[in-house]
Design an enzyme around this catalytic site. Structure first.
Site, PDB file in Angstrom:
ATOM      1  N   GLU A 125      90.461  53.888  26.942  1.00 19.88           N
ATOM      2  CA  GLU A 125      89.105  53.638  26.488  1.00 19.88           C
ATOM      3  C   GLU A 125      88.496  52.474  27.247  1.00 19.88           C
ATOM      4  O   GLU A 125      89.218  51.571  27.660  1.00 19.88           O
ATOM      5  CB  GLU A 125      89.126  53.301  25.013  1.00 19.88           C
ATOM      6  CG  GLU A 125      88.298  54.236  24.204  1.00 19.88           C
ATOM      7  CD  GLU A 125      88.648  54.118  22.742  1.00 19.88           C
ATOM      8  OE1 GLU A 125      87.767  54.335  21.930  1.00 19.88           O
ATOM      9  OE2 GLU A 125      89.795  53.790  22.434  1.00 19.88           O
ATOM     10  N   ASP A 145      96.087  54.734  23.717  1.00 17.71           N
ATOM     11  CA  ASP A 145      95.269  53.902  22.845  1.00 17.71           C
ATOM     12  C   ASP A 145      95.787  52.473  22.951  1.00 17.71           C
ATOM     13  O   ASP A 145      96.934  52.190  22.630  1.00 17.71           O
ATOM     14  CB  ASP A 145      95.385  54.394  21.400  1.00 17.71           C
ATOM     15  CG  ASP A 145      94.536  53.568  20.457  1.00 17.71           C
ATOM     16  OD1 ASP A 145      93.304  53.736  20.482  1.00 17.71           O
ATOM     17  OD2 ASP A 145      95.102  52.737  19.726  1.00 17.71           O
ATOM     18  N   ASP A 154      96.551  55.260  15.588  1.00 12.73           N
ATOM     19  CA  ASP A 154      96.522  55.033  17.026  1.00 12.73           C
ATOM     20  C   ASP A 154      96.954  56.273  17.803  1.00 12.73           C
ATOM     21  O   ASP A 154      96.434  56.568  18.875  1.00 12.73           O
ATOM     22  CB  ASP A 154      97.424  53.846  17.402  1.00 12.73           C
ATOM     23  CG  ASP A 154      96.971  52.555  16.732  1.00 12.73           C
ATOM     24  OD1 ASP A 154      95.777  52.478  16.367  1.00 12.73           O
ATOM     25  OD2 ASP A 154      97.801  51.651  16.579  1.00 12.73           O
TER      26      ASP A 154
END
Ligand SMILES: [Zn+2]
Length: 410
Positions: free
Chosen positions: A280, A196, A362
């Protein structure tokens, strides 16, 4: 799933080319030479644009790149003798680039080419041919060897199609277009992880590792906000404003460098020790927290993180997978798969109202990213699948991607 196009991929005579950009470590003399070349390129662009306009308006004639090249060589003596101080490659290339800009305009891909202002336009020039990438530097015609700050990024000995040298806040960069024939290294055999990416913390890995930002960064970020205010208070076009803008630029550049260094350490560690790294596509969430400048910084540093991951992955035998933008990594419970409809940015701890699971926000997102790996990589090998399945707590769970089926089962 294909990776997003973070590099400029483009077909050149049937081969794939890739764009790389990295910082240069120039001597004072080289800086001055670069400035002169950028000035010559800007001048040639403006001269050619003016010539094209007047020629079309007065004679109805469209001047080609070749006409302009020829004309420049003859008029150089009379109107711009100082051009002899620079390599002719830079101004001639600027005329080529103007030709491309017109082509893009007529193909409706870009706006009409504009004049480049001395103050506002980016100082840059492009060269083609006879460019050599070495371990610690790049060799250009008339310049000789320009040292690189980042070693091992540009592929040594690769065939370079073109190089653009540009300046930003007192730092110089080279961006090269390279024909890519490299084969990636074999897998490093490490585990699959989700990562993350953040702004307050640099990255959180699904195995629980937390990579913090450099301490000094916070101090510079406060300075950035202060200097931004100072700029907006100064009168437009005043010399004080220019000075304030220059200070702001330097701070900005300082922050970018600090982040980049930290990102280098993190991405080297990850690509050396993990076989599959899921990130991501865009972390929209953390970008909304601060103002527009912080947003652009956040955006740039996440792109930089993924850029470094991707090129280092090939070097150290890792694979980088990018989860789709709509994947709810933060809102999903990594234990039961419940997706919250709403999660405030201030909620730093994820608390699941269905199963009672509690984790750092996170970390929860990173675990979700790790779990999504098998559905992203159709090319994952058997051993990589085993690695994911080897975690009993999650093995029997549906992937968060398939939320609907999972929730009806509970
Ligand atoms: Zn839950």
């Amino acid at each position: 799933m294909a990776l997003p196009m973070l590099y400029c991929w483009r077909e050149v005579t049937g081969q794939v080319s890739r764009a790389y950009k990295t910082e240069l470590d120039l001597t004072q003399a080289q800086r001055e030479a670069c400035l002169r070349h950028a000035g010559a390129a800007r001048w040639a662009w403006n001269w050619a644009l003016a010539r094209k306009k007047t020629s079309y308006e007065t004679e109805g004639k469209v001047l080609s790149v070749f006409d302009l090249h020829k004309e420049l060589t003859t008029v150089k003596k009379t109107i711009a003798p100082w051009l002899y101080e620079v390599s002719s490659a830079a101004p001639l290339q600027a005329i080529w680039d103007l030709g491309d800009a017109f082509k893009n305009f007529f193909d409706k891909r870009a706006r009409y080419p504009r004049f480049k202002s001395r103050k506002r336009s980016r100082k840059s020039f492009r060269m083609q041919g006879d460019i050599k990438v070495m371990e610690r530097g790049i060799k250009l015609r008339t310049f000789g060897v320009l040292r690189l700050k980042e070693r091992g990024y540009l592929p040594v000995g690769a065939h370079v199609l073109s190089a653009t040298i540009s300046e930003r806040a007192g730092r110089w960069y080279v961006s090269v277009c390279i024909e890519d024939n490299s084969t990636p290294a074999p897998s490093n055999g490490g585990p699959v992880v989700g990562v993350d990416l953040g702004i307050s913390a640099l990255a959180t890995i699904s195995d629980g590792t937390h990579i913090a930002n450099p301490r000094a960064l916070a101090r510079y970020e406060r300075r950035l906000i202060r200097q931004q205010k100072q700029v907006s208070r100064k009168e437009r076009d005043s010399s004080n404003r220019m000075k304030a803008v220059e200070r702001l630029r330097r701070t900005y550049a300082r922050i970018v460098t600090m982040r980049t260094d930290a990102i280098h350490k993190a991405t080297t560690m990850l690509t050396r020790t993990k076989s599959v790294i899921v990130v991501e596509d865009l972390h929209v969430e953390s970008m909304m927290r601060k103002g527009p400048l912080a947003k652009s910084l956040a955006d740039a540093s996440m792109r930089e993180f993924i850029r470094q991951l991707q090129y280092k992955a090939g070097l150290y035998g890792a694979k980088v997978l990018v989860a789709p933008e709509f994947f709810p990594s933060s809102k999903t419970c990594s234990r039961c798969g419940n997706v919250k409809s709403d999660l405030a940015l201030s909620e730093r701890v994820y608390v699941c109202e269905i199963c009672g699971f509690e984790a750092d926000r996170d970390l929860n997102a990173a675990i979700n990213l790790e779990m999504v790996a098998p559905s992203l990589g159709e090319t994952l090998n058997a051993w990589q699948r085993k690695e994911v399945a080897g975690r009993p707590r999650r093995a029997d769970q549906c992937l968060p991607m398939k939320q609907e089926t999972h929730r009806s089962a509970t």
